[in-house]
Design a protein around this motif. Structure first.
Motif, PDB file in Angstrom:
ATOM      1  N   LEU A 250       0.529  73.267   8.058  1.00 18.31           N
ATOM      2  CA  LEU A 250       0.360  74.674   8.443  1.00 18.31           C
ATOM      3  C   LEU A 250      -0.622  75.371   7.509  1.00 18.31           C
ATOM      4  N   ILE A 251      -0.406  75.163   6.205  1.00 15.33           N
ATOM      5  CA  ILE A 251      -1.306  75.784   5.227  1.00 15.33           C
ATOM      6  C   ILE A 251      -2.729  75.273   5.440  1.00 15.33           C
ATOM      7  N   GLY A 252      -2.858  73.951   5.612  1.00 12.75           N
ATOM      8  CA  GLY A 252      -4.183  73.359   5.791  1.00 12.75           C
ATOM      9  C   GLY A 252      -4.902  73.893   7.017  1.00 12.75           C
ATOM     10  N   ALA A 253      -4.173  74.021   8.120  1.00 12.34           N
ATOM     11  CA  ALA A 253      -4.800  74.488   9.361  1.00 12.34           C
ATOM     12  C   ALA A 253      -5.104  75.977   9.278  1.00 12.34           C
ATOM     13  N   LEU A 254      -4.187  76.731   8.693  1.00 12.13           N
ATOM     14  CA  LEU A 254      -4.338  78.181   8.607  1.00 12.13           C
ATOM     15  C   LEU A 254      -5.584  78.570   7.814  1.00 12.13           C
ATOM     16  N   PHE A 255      -5.873  77.801   6.748  1.00 12.36           N
ATOM     17  CA  PHE A 255      -7.063  78.103   5.959  1.00 12.36           C
ATOM     18  C   PHE A 255      -8.248  77.232   6.369  1.00 12.36           C
ATOM     19  N   GLY A 256      -7.968  76.001   6.762  1.00 10.97           N
ATOM     20  CA  GLY A 256      -9.051  75.061   7.048  1.00 10.97           C
ATOM     21  C   GLY A 256      -9.856  75.432   8.277  1.00 10.97           C
ATOM     22  N   VAL A 257      -9.174  75.873   9.341  1.00 12.33           N
ATOM     23  CA  VAL A 257      -9.896  76.194  10.570  1.00 12.33           C
ATOM     24  C   VAL A 257     -10.838  77.380  10.363  1.00 12.33           C
ATOM     25  N   PRO A 258     -10.346  78.523   9.829  1.00 12.78           N
ATOM     26  CA  PRO A 258     -11.285  79.638   9.625  1.00 12.78           C
ATOM     27  C   PRO A 258     -12.424  79.284   8.682  1.00 12.78           C
TER      28      PRO A 258
ATOM     29  N   GLY B 147     -25.603  76.636   6.096  1.00 10.57           N
ATOM     30  CA  GLY B 147     -26.630  76.655   5.065  1.00 10.57           C
ATOM     31  C   GLY B 147     -26.453  77.777   4.064  1.00 10.57           C
ATOM     32  N   SER B 148     -25.514  78.687   4.324  1.00  2.20           N
ATOM     33  CA  SER B 148     -25.316  79.808   3.416  1.00  2.20           C
ATOM     34  C   SER B 148     -24.462  79.385   2.228  1.00  2.20           C
ATOM     35  N   LEU B 149     -24.241  80.324   1.323  1.00  3.38           N
ATOM     36  CA  LEU B 149     -23.410  80.061   0.154  1.00  3.38           C
ATOM     37  C   LEU B 149     -22.003  79.638   0.586  1.00  3.38           C
ATOM     38  N   ILE B 150     -21.463  80.347   1.568  1.00  3.18           N
ATOM     39  CA  ILE B 150     -20.109  80.025   2.047  1.00  3.18           C
ATOM     40  C   ILE B 150     -20.041  78.582   2.539  1.00  3.18           C
ATOM     41  N   ASP B 151     -21.076  78.183   3.268  1.00  2.00           N
ATOM     42  CA  ASP B 151     -21.125  76.813   3.774  1.00  2.00           C
ATOM     43  C   ASP B 151     -21.082  75.817   2.617  1.00  2.00           C
TER      44      ASP B 151
ATOM     45  N   ILE C   5     -18.144  71.947  -0.852  1.00  2.00           N
ATOM     46  CA  ILE C   5     -17.722  71.442  -2.157  1.00  2.00           C
ATOM     47  C   ILE C   5     -16.197  71.381  -2.239  1.00  2.00           C
ATOM     48  N   ILE C   6     -15.514  72.405  -1.700  1.00  2.00           N
ATOM     49  CA  ILE C   6     -14.047  72.357  -1.651  1.00  2.00           C
ATOM     50  C   ILE C   6     -13.600  71.086  -0.939  1.00  2.00           C
ATOM     51  N   GLY C   7     -14.267  70.784   0.170  1.00  2.00           N
ATOM     52  CA  GLY C   7     -13.915  69.600   0.940  1.00  2.00           C
ATOM     53  C   GLY C   7     -14.187  68.316   0.164  1.00  2.00           C
ATOM     54  N   LEU C   8     -15.357  68.245  -0.470  1.00  2.00           N
ATOM     55  CA  LEU C   8     -15.720  67.032  -1.204  1.00  2.00           C
ATOM     56  C   LEU C   8     -14.745  66.768  -2.345  1.00  2.00           C
ATOM     57  N   ILE C   9     -14.351  67.835  -3.039  1.00  2.00           N
ATOM     58  CA  ILE C   9     -13.393  67.646  -4.129  1.00  2.00           C
ATOM     59  C   ILE C   9     -12.054  67.180  -3.552  1.00  2.00           C
TER      60      ILE C   9
ATOM     61  N   PHE D 264      -5.293  69.139   0.707  1.00  2.00           N
ATOM     62  CA  PHE D 264      -5.891  67.908   1.216  1.00  2.00           C
ATOM     63  C   PHE D 264      -6.123  67.995   2.717  1.00  2.00           C
ATOM     64  N   SER D 265      -5.158  68.620   3.384  1.00  2.00           N
ATOM     65  CA  SER D 265      -5.306  68.791   4.815  1.00  2.00           C
ATOM     66  C   SER D 265      -6.462  69.749   5.099  1.00  2.00           C
ATOM     67  N   LEU D 266      -6.588  70.771   4.278  1.00  2.00           N
ATOM     68  CA  LEU D 266      -7.682  71.744   4.433  1.00  2.00           C
ATOM     69  C   LEU D 266      -9.051  71.075   4.296  1.00  2.00           C
ATOM     70  N   ALA D 267      -9.157  70.184   3.301  1.00  2.00           N
ATOM     71  CA  ALA D 267     -10.438  69.517   3.078  1.00  2.00           C
ATOM     72  C   ALA D 267     -10.878  68.790   4.344  1.00  2.00           C
ATOM     73  N   TYR D 268      -9.944  68.095   4.954  1.00  2.00           N
ATOM     74  CA  TYR D 268     -10.247  67.318   6.160  1.00  2.00           C
ATOM     75  C   TYR D 268     -10.485  68.239   7.361  1.00  2.00           C
ATOM     76  N   ILE D 269      -9.560  69.200   7.551  1.00  2.00           N
ATOM     77  CA  ILE D 269      -9.643  70.057   8.736  1.00  2.00           C
ATOM     78  C   ILE D 269     -10.901  70.921   8.709  1.00  2.00           C
ATOM     79  N   SER D 270     -11.241  71.484   7.541  1.00  2.00           N
ATOM     80  CA  SER D 270     -12.401  72.374   7.506  1.00  2.00           C
ATOM     81  C   SER D 270     -13.684  71.591   7.794  1.00  2.00           C
ATOM     82  N   ARG D 271     -13.756  70.385   7.267  1.00  2.76           N
ATOM     83  CA  ARG D 271     -14.953  69.577   7.496  1.00  2.76           C
ATOM     84  C   ARG D 271     -15.110  69.231   8.983  1.00  2.76           C
ATOM     85  N   MET D 272     -13.998  68.837   9.600  1.00  5.60           N
ATOM     86  CA  MET D 272     -14.074  68.484  11.014  1.00  5.60           C
ATOM     87  C   MET D 272     -14.337  69.723  11.875  1.00  5.60           C
TER      88      MET D 272
END
Lengths: 353, 287, 306
Positions: free
Chosen positions: A124-132, A142-146, A151-155, A230-238
């Motif tokens: 839930l935490i991963g999806a709630l933050f990862g999707v947005p 290409g922006s700073l946020i991107d 980097i959050i994902g890579l770590i 960890f879930s966020l890293a995966y979900i945000s990247r996908m």
């Protein structure tokens, strides 16, 4: 060809397609589960030089060894042994745990809700933050946020979860004292609180025991956030890559031509289209967290299946290890298969019937 | 429609384009997709013809404000009904889109949202621009579906784009873009992805709605014959520039060799031609 | 070297009409290198991996103290300082020295897993793809079954049966990580199987064994290398996890996961004992991830700027 004019022919074609899909699905499900059992059978009965020794130790008298060998069915041919193994595994009989002296299934039934609660909150935490975050990264590519999301994902992909858990304990428990010590509940409540479903947050809320709820929350939040990361890293990247794909589609241009706001286009159209593969990703991430629970639960003394497996490992309790492996493996495989099925159900383009 | 191009420019045209340029920065320098296009549009049907890469689609998208964010757009004048499109805020520009200027894209298979029902997509346009209740929006969407000659509007309303044929999808697209009552419509190859048999149906519907509502239409196509039979006026583009502008009825008197070349490429029944003519492309036309 | 000769060399490399196969090959490599080195993060990843190799090779020279023997009397659990940059552990051993030596075990694990798992995957994938039919169906079903398993849990169970130890950990990880390689090798095989030059070799009477070994396998190597690089971080993390659970390398081996496990007991007071080796794992995994991403972008033109 016009779909509207030709309903009848399509209907039967659809039925055939559905039947063949279900057939293929069943074959895959059955062979995968048999495969899992074959591997655990191999691990339990074939790799150890003598499984009896593994159970009894090397100082047992010869007649005891002989009797145990027959009791374990080790005098039968391997194929027959496997048949018996599959039968008992399907009926939930994984033998007795040497460590707890309970049937393994009883132990697992007690531990499973703890693991599920942790993994669910983590997802839930991963999806709630990862999707947005993924959406934002794609929209502002290409922006700073991107870059930050990347980097959050890579770590997240590179950090050892148990180590991060230990450091988090040092910081949030020992130094800042924001969270409770590693356990599921304070000892005080262990005896006053009677769980119903085994999900403590849910149970305490249902019974209106808000002090228990608060305590359970203080215990679960750190390991759940960790798994959530960890879930966020995966979900945000996908999410990012799905959204980038959707945003180049023609229907986005059409939506702009209609005069829709960017917000509406991104969340109402692009994300809705990305949602179909996203569900698969979130399901897979959930399965991944179940597996990751082995290390997390060990760090946080969380009494779930992961901790059960590692405790049993340290005591060479193979029945418990393999029982736990089969249960987590089954859930993992089940989620994998279900996400496949869900994909078909959710996508209107493949809707059947 | 009445009046020639010169007359319309003077009486405050619907759309005024003067020296429109669209430039894309790439790693190997600037690419100019549109290089100084000028024309004006009244409540008439204007065709823009050219090969792929001639800049005709980018011209249409620049007018809509739908070019990719990295594209640079400049013009001496780009005005819709007296509104300077390059000066207004993105918000005002958005309010124009769908409400006063609409656009039809090439292939309904890709330009309709695959996971949203056709009815909802039509209602969405309407409710973006007008404050209407759900029931009224539905009624108007159904009426619009009927206006594009869909026989069973109530059923099609609930279908998803993949469940309808290409012709019906494009009619739904027209309904979606016309429901808010725009005064100008840009149709970018609206029939090229359709079966030949339904092309004429869709064109007929488009033609009727445009004339009934007195709209201005920019019809972008690579098919000179189609454009000339359907439009009042034709602009021929080559390499980002307008090479010739003339009345559809006077196409036979085209002066520019490129237009003549395009005309010569069209096969005619009863005339066998060997060898087939090859379209001439001279660098000086692009200069 | 003057600017002109550099310029002319670049022109030679980027020539549209290479005069020899060597020139074409070098030109392609040069283009890939330019794309790769333009990606700063990927370049950072490469630097990290090179640093890992250098440290592993020179650990004996670089390490200020012995990795296995410490001063039990005077230097137990010292905080990081001038004497011991990363502090010392409960047996008085210098943590920096142990981490430097530990790089060797990290390399040992990833290299061994790669040279066990990649050939298994390559063999299964190429045979399945070339043979087709039932062989393909059965081999791929087995691959998919393994792909559907939870890797870490399965590796755990394997090590539990085989007995703890770094060799068994390597074996367990290898057993669970070959399936993706088999999928990739099969996909590559399918794209070349029906090409004319394979037909030509068939007509010349080459045996299927020779065709797979000499003509199909070499073509799968490059995509396999990218995938293995991308998997390296996962292998390191799994090995460290096994070490942390006491199933991988055994003390006193300075393996990073094992070091975290032994530092765990004092983590609340002497956090650096477990902190430093974990940080080393993070950096090296990050290096492999960055490198893998960069390689994929540089060698696969389709994924260009995605």
């Amino acid at each position: 060809m016009s779909a509207v004019e030709n309903e009848g022919g399509r209907g039967s074609a659809r039925a055939v397609a559905l039947a063949s899909f279900i057939g293929r699905f069943l074959v895959i499900a059955i062979t995968t589960y048999l495969g899992l059992l074959a591997v655990t059978f191999f691990i339990g009965r074939v790799i150890p030089i003598d499984p009896v020794l593994a159970v009894l130790g090397d100082r047992a008298p010869a007649n005891v060894v002989e009797r145990t060998r027959r009791e374990m069915g080790l005098d039968l041919p391997l194929v027959e042994q496997f048949y018996i193994y599959v039968k008992s595994a399907l009926s939930g009989d994984f033998g007795t745990s040497v460590l707890t002296t309970n049937p393994v299934m009883t132990d697992i039934r007690r531990a499973l809700p703890a693991t599920t609660e942790l993994a669910t909150l983590g997802t839930l935490i991963g999806a709630l933050f990862g999707v947005p975050l993924g959406v934002l990264a794609a929209v502002k590519r290409g922006s700073l946020i991107d870059q930050i999301v990347r980097i959050i994902g890579l770590i997240g992909y590179s950090v050892p979860i148990f180590w991060l858990g230990l450091l988090a304990l040092v910081l949030f428990y020992a130094k800042l004292q924001w969270v409770a010590f590693p356990a599921r509940l304070d000892v005080v409540y262990e005896y006053t609180f009677t769980p119903i479903t085994g999900f403590y947050l849910l149970d305490s809320a249902m019974q209106g025991q808000w002090d228990v709820f608060y305590d359970a929350f203080r215990h679960i939040i750190l390991p759940a956030s960790l798994l959530g990361y960890f879930s966020l890293a995966y979900i945000s990247r996908m999410t990012r890559s799905f959204m980038l794909n959707e945003l180049t589609q023609e229907y986005i241009v059409a939506a702009r031509a209609k005069g829709l706001s960017e917000t509406r286009i991104i969340w109402g159209h692009a994300l809705r289209n990305a949602a179909v593969p996203m569900v698969t990703v979130i399901a897979l991430s959930y399965a991944g967290l179940l597996e990751g629970s082995v290390l997390t639960e060990t760090v946080f003394s969380w009494p779930g299946i992961g901790l059960y497996i590692t405790n049993s490992l340290q005591n060479a309790d193979m029945n418990a290890v393999l029982g736990g492996t089969i249960v987590i493996g089954s859930v993992f495989i089940g989620i994998n298969l279900l996400s496949d099925l869900l994909y078909r159900v959710l996508d209107p383009r493949t809707k059947t019937g | 429609m009445s009046g020639g191009p010169n007359q319309q420019r003077s009486m405050s045209a619907l759309l005024d384009v003067d020296d429109l340029r669209v430039t894309f920065p790439t790693r190997s320098g600037l690419i100019e997709a549109v290089r100084g296009v000028s024309f004006s549009l009244g409540r008439e049907r204007l065709g823009i013809v050219g090969e792929s890469g001639s800049g005709k689609s980018q011209t249409g998208r620049a007018i809509m404000g739908l070019t990719p964010p990295q594209a640079r757009i400049s013009a001496n004048k780009l005005a819709f009904d007296g509104i300077d499109l390059l000066a207004v805020s993105p918000r005002e520009r958005r309010a124009l889109r769908g409400k006063r200027i609409a656009m039809i894209l090439q292939d309904p298979k890709y330009s309709l949202d695959p996971v949203m029902s056709i009815g909802r997509q039509i209602v969405e346009t309407l409710r973006t621009h007008e404050k209407v209740g759900k029931a009224e929006a539905r009624d108007r969407a159904l009426a619009m579906l009927e206006a594009v000659q869909i026989r069973d509007p109530a059923r099609v309303f609930d279908l998803h784009p993949h469940e309808v044929s290409g012709g019906m999808g494009q009619r739904a697209m027209i309904a979606m873009m016309l429901i808010a009552g725009p005064e100008m419509m840009i149709a970018d190859e609206p029939t090229s992805a359709l079966d030949v048999t339904v092309q004429l149906d869709v064109l007929g519907i488009l033609d009727r709605l445009v004339s009934e509502r007195g709209m201005g239409l920019i019809f972008i196509s690579h098919d000179l014959r189609l454009v000339s039979s359907f439009c009042d006026r034709v602009i021929v583009m080559y390499a980002g520039k307008v090479v010739e502008q003339l009345k559809a009825s006077e196409l036979g008197r085209a002066q520019h060799p490129y237009t003549r070349g395009l005309l010569n490429c069209m096969p005619r029944i009863g005339f066998e031609r060997h060898p087939l003519p090859v379209l001439d492309r001279k660098p000086e036309w692009a200069a | 070297m003057s600017a002109e000769t550099i310029q002319s060399r670049r022109d030679w490399l980027l020539s549209e009409r290479p005069a020899s196969r060597m020139q074409a090959r070098l030109g392609r490599a040069y283009v890939a290198w330019r794309r790769f080195s333009a990606n700063r993060l990927a370049f950072l990843g490469l630097l990290i991996i090179i640093a890992l190799l250098v440290v592993a090779a020179l650990a004996g020279v670089l390490a200020p103290y012995s990795p296995t023997f410490g001063d039990l009397k005077g230097s137990r659990l010292l905080a990081p300082g001038a004497e011991h940059w990363f502090g010392t552990d409960d047996l008085g051993r210098d943590i920096l020295s142990r981490i430097l030596y530990g790089s060797r075990w990290t390399l040992y694990v990833v290299i061994l897993v790669a040279i066990i798992a990649a050939p298994i995957g390559l063999l299964v994938g190429t045979v399945a793809g070339y043979a087709g039919g039932w062989t393909d169906a059965i081999l791929m079903r087995i691959t998919d079954i393994f792909l559907a398993f939870p890797k870490l849990i399965l590796a755990l169970a394997f090590v539990a049966a085989l007995g703890p130890g770094i060799e068994n950990a390597v074996l367990a990880i290898a057993i669970t990580s070959w399936p993706p390689y088999a999928r990739i090798a099969r996909a590559e095989t399918l794209t070349v199987r029906n090409s004319d030059y394979i037909k030509a070799v068939q007509l010349m009477g080459a045996s299927p064994f020779r065709i797979v070994l000499r003509h199909i396998m070499p073509l799968c190597i490059s995509s396999l290398i990218i995938r293995v690089t991308l998997d390296m971080a996962g292998i390191i993390l799994t090995a460290a996890g096994l070490g942390f659970l006491g199933l991988g390398a055994q003390p006193p081996l300075p393996e990073w996961g094992t070091m975290i496990a032994s530092g765990r007991r004092f983590v609340l007071d002497q956090w650096w004992v477990a902190g430093a080796p974990g940080f080393a794992i993070l950096i090296v995994s990050l290096g492999f991830n960055l490198l893998g991403d960069g390689l994929r972008d540089a060698l696969d033109p389709r994924s260009g700027d995605q």
